[in-house]
Design a protein around this motif. Sequence first.
Motif, PDB file in Angstrom:
ATOM      1  N   VAL A 111       0.867  -1.179   0.000  1.00 30.46           N
ATOM      2  CA  VAL A 111       0.000   0.000   0.000  1.00 30.46           C
ATOM      3  C   VAL A 111       0.904   1.230   0.000  1.00 30.46           C
ATOM      4  CG1 VAL A 111      -1.737   1.303   1.311  1.00 30.46           C
ATOM      5  CG2 VAL A 111      -1.829  -1.195   1.252  1.00 30.46           C
ATOM      6  N   TYR A 112       0.546   2.228  -0.820  1.00 30.26           N
ATOM      7  CA  TYR A 112       1.325   3.456  -0.937  1.00 30.26           C
ATOM      8  C   TYR A 112       0.448   4.664  -0.627  1.00 30.26           C
ATOM      9  CZ  TYR A 112       4.459   0.423  -3.585  1.00 30.26           C
ATOM     10  OH  TYR A 112       5.285  -0.604  -3.966  1.00 30.26           O
ATOM     11  N   ALA A 113       1.031   5.690  -0.022  1.00 29.89           N
ATOM     12  CA  ALA A 113       0.339   6.956   0.203  1.00 29.89           C
ATOM     13  C   ALA A 113       0.723   7.897  -0.934  1.00 29.89           C
ATOM     14  CB  ALA A 113       0.749   7.554   1.549  1.00 29.89           C
ATOM     15  N   ILE A 114      -0.276   8.388  -1.669  1.00 26.84           N
ATOM     16  CA  ILE A 114      -0.017   9.287  -2.795  1.00 26.84           C
ATOM     17  C   ILE A 114      -1.003  10.453  -2.768  1.00 26.84           C
ATOM     18  CG2 ILE A 114       0.832   7.391  -4.252  1.00 26.84           C
ATOM     19  CD1 ILE A 114      -1.820   7.760  -5.890  1.00 26.84           C
ATOM     20  N   THR A 115      -0.684  11.478  -3.521  1.00 26.15           N
ATOM     21  CA  THR A 115      -1.615  12.558  -3.793  1.00 26.15           C
ATOM     22  C   THR A 115      -1.931  12.504  -5.275  1.00 26.15           C
ATOM     23  OG1 THR A 115      -0.763  13.948  -2.019  1.00 26.15           O
ATOM     24  CG2 THR A 115      -1.994  15.061  -3.763  1.00 26.15           C
ATOM     25  N   LEU A 116      -3.206  12.405  -5.608  1.00 27.03           N
ATOM     26  CA  LEU A 116      -3.660  12.283  -6.984  1.00 27.03           C
ATOM     27  C   LEU A 116      -4.353  13.564  -7.417  1.00 27.03           C
ATOM     28  CD1 LEU A 116      -4.405  10.574  -9.548  1.00 27.03           C
ATOM     29  CD2 LEU A 116      -6.493   9.927  -8.301  1.00 27.03           C
ATOM     30  N   THR A 117      -3.956  14.079  -8.580  1.00 26.55           N
ATOM     31  CA  THR A 117      -4.675  15.181  -9.207  1.00 26.55           C
ATOM     32  C   THR A 117      -5.198  14.658 -10.533  1.00 26.55           C
ATOM     33  OG1 THR A 117      -3.236  16.822  -8.183  1.00 26.55           O
ATOM     34  CG2 THR A 117      -4.526  17.538 -10.080  1.00 26.55           C
ATOM     35  N   VAL A 118      -6.508  14.662 -10.690  1.00 31.73           N
ATOM     36  CA  VAL A 118      -7.127  14.199 -11.925  1.00 31.73           C
ATOM     37  C   VAL A 118      -7.252  15.380 -12.872  1.00 31.73           C
ATOM     38  CG1 VAL A 118      -9.204  13.175 -12.932  1.00 31.73           C
ATOM     39  CG2 VAL A 118      -8.408  12.416 -10.685  1.00 31.73           C
ATOM     40  N   GLY A 119      -6.795  15.200 -14.109  1.00 31.32           N
ATOM     41  CA  GLY A 119      -6.900  16.262 -15.106  1.00 31.32           C
ATOM     42  C   GLY A 119      -6.063  17.484 -14.788  1.00 31.32           C
ATOM     43  N   PRO A 120      -4.743  17.312 -14.521  1.00 29.95           N
ATOM     44  CA  PRO A 120      -3.923  18.462 -14.115  1.00 29.95           C
ATOM     45  C   PRO A 120      -3.825  19.548 -15.186  1.00 29.95           C
ATOM     46  CG  PRO A 120      -2.528  16.596 -14.655  1.00 29.95           C
ATOM     47  CD  PRO A 120      -3.955  16.104 -14.671  1.00 29.95           C
ATOM     48  N   ASN A 121      -4.131  19.240 -16.426  1.00 32.55           N
ATOM     49  CA  ASN A 121      -4.043  20.232 -17.497  1.00 32.55           C
ATOM     50  C   ASN A 121      -5.333  21.015 -17.701  1.00 32.55           C
ATOM     51  OD1 ASN A 121      -1.387  19.489 -18.022  1.00 32.55           O
ATOM     52  ND2 ASN A 121      -2.021  17.875 -19.422  1.00 32.55           N
ATOM     53  N   LEU A 122      -6.350  20.722 -16.940  1.00 31.59           N
ATOM     54  CA  LEU A 122      -7.605  21.464 -17.037  1.00 31.59           C
ATOM     55  C   LEU A 122      -7.432  22.870 -16.479  1.00 31.59           C
ATOM     56  CD1 LEU A 122     -10.072  18.724 -15.718  1.00 31.59           C
ATOM     57  CD2 LEU A 122      -9.667  19.370 -18.100  1.00 31.59           C
ATOM     58  N   ASP A 123      -8.283  23.796 -16.912  1.00 29.68           N
ATOM     59  CA  ASP A 123      -8.229  25.160 -16.368  1.00 29.68           C
ATOM     60  C   ASP A 123      -8.446  25.149 -14.862  1.00 29.68           C
ATOM     61  OD1 ASP A 123      -7.726  26.333 -18.823  1.00 29.68           O
ATOM     62  OD2 ASP A 123      -9.848  26.680 -19.243  1.00 29.68           O
ATOM     63  N   ARG A 124      -9.391  24.366 -14.414  1.00 26.94           N
ATOM     64  CA  ARG A 124      -9.676  24.237 -12.978  1.00 26.94           C
ATOM     65  C   ARG A 124      -9.789  22.759 -12.632  1.00 26.94           C
ATOM     66  NH1 ARG A 124     -14.523  26.094 -11.208  1.00 26.94           N
ATOM     67  NH2 ARG A 124     -13.686  25.923  -9.119  1.00 26.94           N
ATOM     68  N   PRO A 125      -8.650  22.089 -12.393  1.00 24.27           N
ATOM     69  CA  PRO A 125      -8.731  20.663 -12.073  1.00 24.27           C
ATOM     70  C   PRO A 125      -9.402  20.440 -10.716  1.00 24.27           C
ATOM     71  CG  PRO A 125      -6.498  21.447 -11.765  1.00 24.27           C
ATOM     72  CD  PRO A 125      -7.288  22.590 -12.360  1.00 24.27           C
ATOM     73  N   PRO A 126      -9.927  19.247 -10.492  1.00 18.56           N
ATOM     74  CA  PRO A 126     -10.475  18.927  -9.178  1.00 18.56           C
ATOM     75  C   PRO A 126      -9.394  19.056  -8.110  1.00 18.56           C
ATOM     76  CG  PRO A 126     -11.076  17.256 -10.786  1.00 18.56           C
ATOM     77  CD  PRO A 126     -10.071  18.147 -11.440  1.00 18.56           C
ATOM     78  N   ASP A 127      -9.816  19.145  -6.865  1.00 16.99           N
ATOM     79  CA  ASP A 127      -8.883  19.233  -5.749  1.00 16.99           C
ATOM     80  C   ASP A 127      -7.993  17.991  -5.706  1.00 16.99           C
ATOM     81  OD1 ASP A 127     -10.121  21.604  -5.035  1.00 16.99           O
ATOM     82  OD2 ASP A 127     -11.366  20.671  -3.490  1.00 16.99           O
ATOM     83  N   PRO A 128      -6.726  18.149  -5.301  1.00 25.87           N
ATOM     84  CA  PRO A 128      -5.867  16.973  -5.121  1.00 25.87           C
ATOM     85  C   PRO A 128      -6.458  16.056  -4.049  1.00 25.87           C
ATOM     86  CG  PRO A 128      -4.575  18.998  -5.049  1.00 25.87           C
ATOM     87  CD  PRO A 128      -6.031  19.395  -5.019  1.00 25.87           C
ATOM     88  N   LEU A 129      -6.280  14.755  -4.239  1.00 29.12           N
ATOM     89  CA  LEU A 129      -6.811  13.749  -3.321  1.00 29.12           C
ATOM     90  C   LEU A 129      -5.663  12.994  -2.669  1.00 29.12           C
ATOM     91  CD1 LEU A 129      -9.491  12.262  -5.750  1.00 29.12           C
ATOM     92  CD2 LEU A 129      -9.881  13.949  -3.934  1.00 29.12           C
ATOM     93  N   ASP A 130      -5.617  12.995  -1.345  1.00 33.57           N
ATOM     94  CA  ASP A 130      -4.650  12.172  -0.626  1.00 33.57           C
ATOM     95  C   ASP A 130      -5.249  10.783  -0.478  1.00 33.57           C
ATOM     96  OD1 ASP A 130      -2.727  14.176  -0.320  1.00 33.57           O
ATOM     97  OD2 ASP A 130      -3.665  14.928   1.497  1.00 33.57           O
ATOM     98  N   LEU A 131      -4.546   9.785  -1.023  1.00 36.18           N
ATOM     99  CA  LEU A 131      -5.072   8.423  -1.071  1.00 36.18           C
ATOM    100  C   LEU A 131      -4.069   7.410  -0.548  1.00 36.18           C
ATOM    101  CD1 LEU A 131      -6.358   8.413  -4.763  1.00 36.18           C
ATOM    102  CD2 LEU A 131      -7.745   8.773  -2.726  1.00 36.18           C
ATOM    103  N   GLU A 132      -4.584   6.293  -0.114  1.00 31.38           N
ATOM    104  CA  GLU A 132      -3.768   5.104   0.121  1.00 31.38           C
ATOM    105  C   GLU A 132      -4.191   4.111  -0.948  1.00 31.38           C
ATOM    106  OE1 GLU A 132      -3.969   3.711   4.142  1.00 31.38           O
ATOM    107  OE2 GLU A 132      -3.153   5.594   4.930  1.00 31.38           O
ATOM    108  N   VAL A 133      -3.252   3.757  -1.832  1.00 36.55           N
ATOM    109  CA  VAL A 133      -3.549   2.900  -2.980  1.00 36.55           C
ATOM    110  C   VAL A 133      -2.746   1.613  -2.887  1.00 36.55           C
ATOM    111  CG1 VAL A 133      -4.152   4.850  -4.469  1.00 36.55           C
ATOM    112  CG2 VAL A 133      -1.793   4.042  -4.409  1.00 36.55           C
ATOM    113  N   VAL A 134      -3.287   0.551  -3.466  1.00 33.42           N
ATOM    114  CA  VAL A 134      -2.592  -0.736  -3.470  1.00 33.42           C
ATOM    115  C   VAL A 134      -1.832  -0.907  -4.780  1.00 33.42           C
ATOM    116  CG1 VAL A 134      -4.210  -1.876  -1.902  1.00 33.42           C
ATOM    117  CG2 VAL A 134      -4.617  -1.958  -4.358  1.00 33.42           C
ATOM    118  N   GLU A 135      -0.798  -1.701  -4.732  1.00 33.09           N
ATOM    119  CA  GLU A 135      -0.043  -2.026  -5.939  1.00 33.09           C
ATOM    120  C   GLU A 135      -0.881  -2.987  -6.779  1.00 33.09           C
ATOM    121  OE1 GLU A 135       4.343  -2.889  -5.654  1.00 33.09           O
ATOM    122  OE2 GLU A 135       3.545  -4.872  -6.180  1.00 33.09           O
ATOM    123  N   VAL A 136      -0.982  -2.692  -8.075  1.00 27.19           N
ATOM    124  CA  VAL A 136      -1.785  -3.527  -8.970  1.00 27.19           C
ATOM    125  C   VAL A 136      -0.976  -3.909 -10.196  1.00 27.19           C
ATOM    126  CG1 VAL A 136      -4.037  -2.620  -8.246  1.00 27.19           C
ATOM    127  CG2 VAL A 136      -2.807  -1.498 -10.098  1.00 27.19           C
TER     128      VAL A 136
END
Length: 129
Positions: A64-89
């Motif tokens: 399991v890894y702790a990451i910060t995800l930004t969806v659509g970073p190239n958008l004019d107003r991307p969604p807020d960054p999300l702090d997540l714990e994700v599993v290796e897949v």
Amino acid sequence: MQRDELERRRLETIAVPLPLYGRGVIDTAAEKSGVSVATAQAMLIDPIGMNRVSTPGGPMHRPVYAITLTVGPNLDRPPDPLDLEVVEVDIEGAAMLIGRDVLGLGELAWRGARREFELHLPRSGQPGG
């Protein structure tokens, strides 16, 4: 790598990886989001633990890894960054798998006949964000 870990590394003058851009695959059957082995290695992150996950081959223990995800970073107003714990897949052709932990924060609309989808995630300053 989550934002607090990045700040700690900056203060301690430890190497901070550059943001990694990649494709995400939406998986409505996945309870948690996941990151590919190659992506985790490129991000210079260490696992924070292990998690038991169900795979087509049966249950397995995965890092399991702790990451910060930004969806659509190239958008004019991307969604807020999300702090997540994700599993290796095990995933090819994508940096990560987007599961219900992320999808549940927003609204996903699928237009099957047109093969289009929209994913709306919270943005600061907007209702629910």
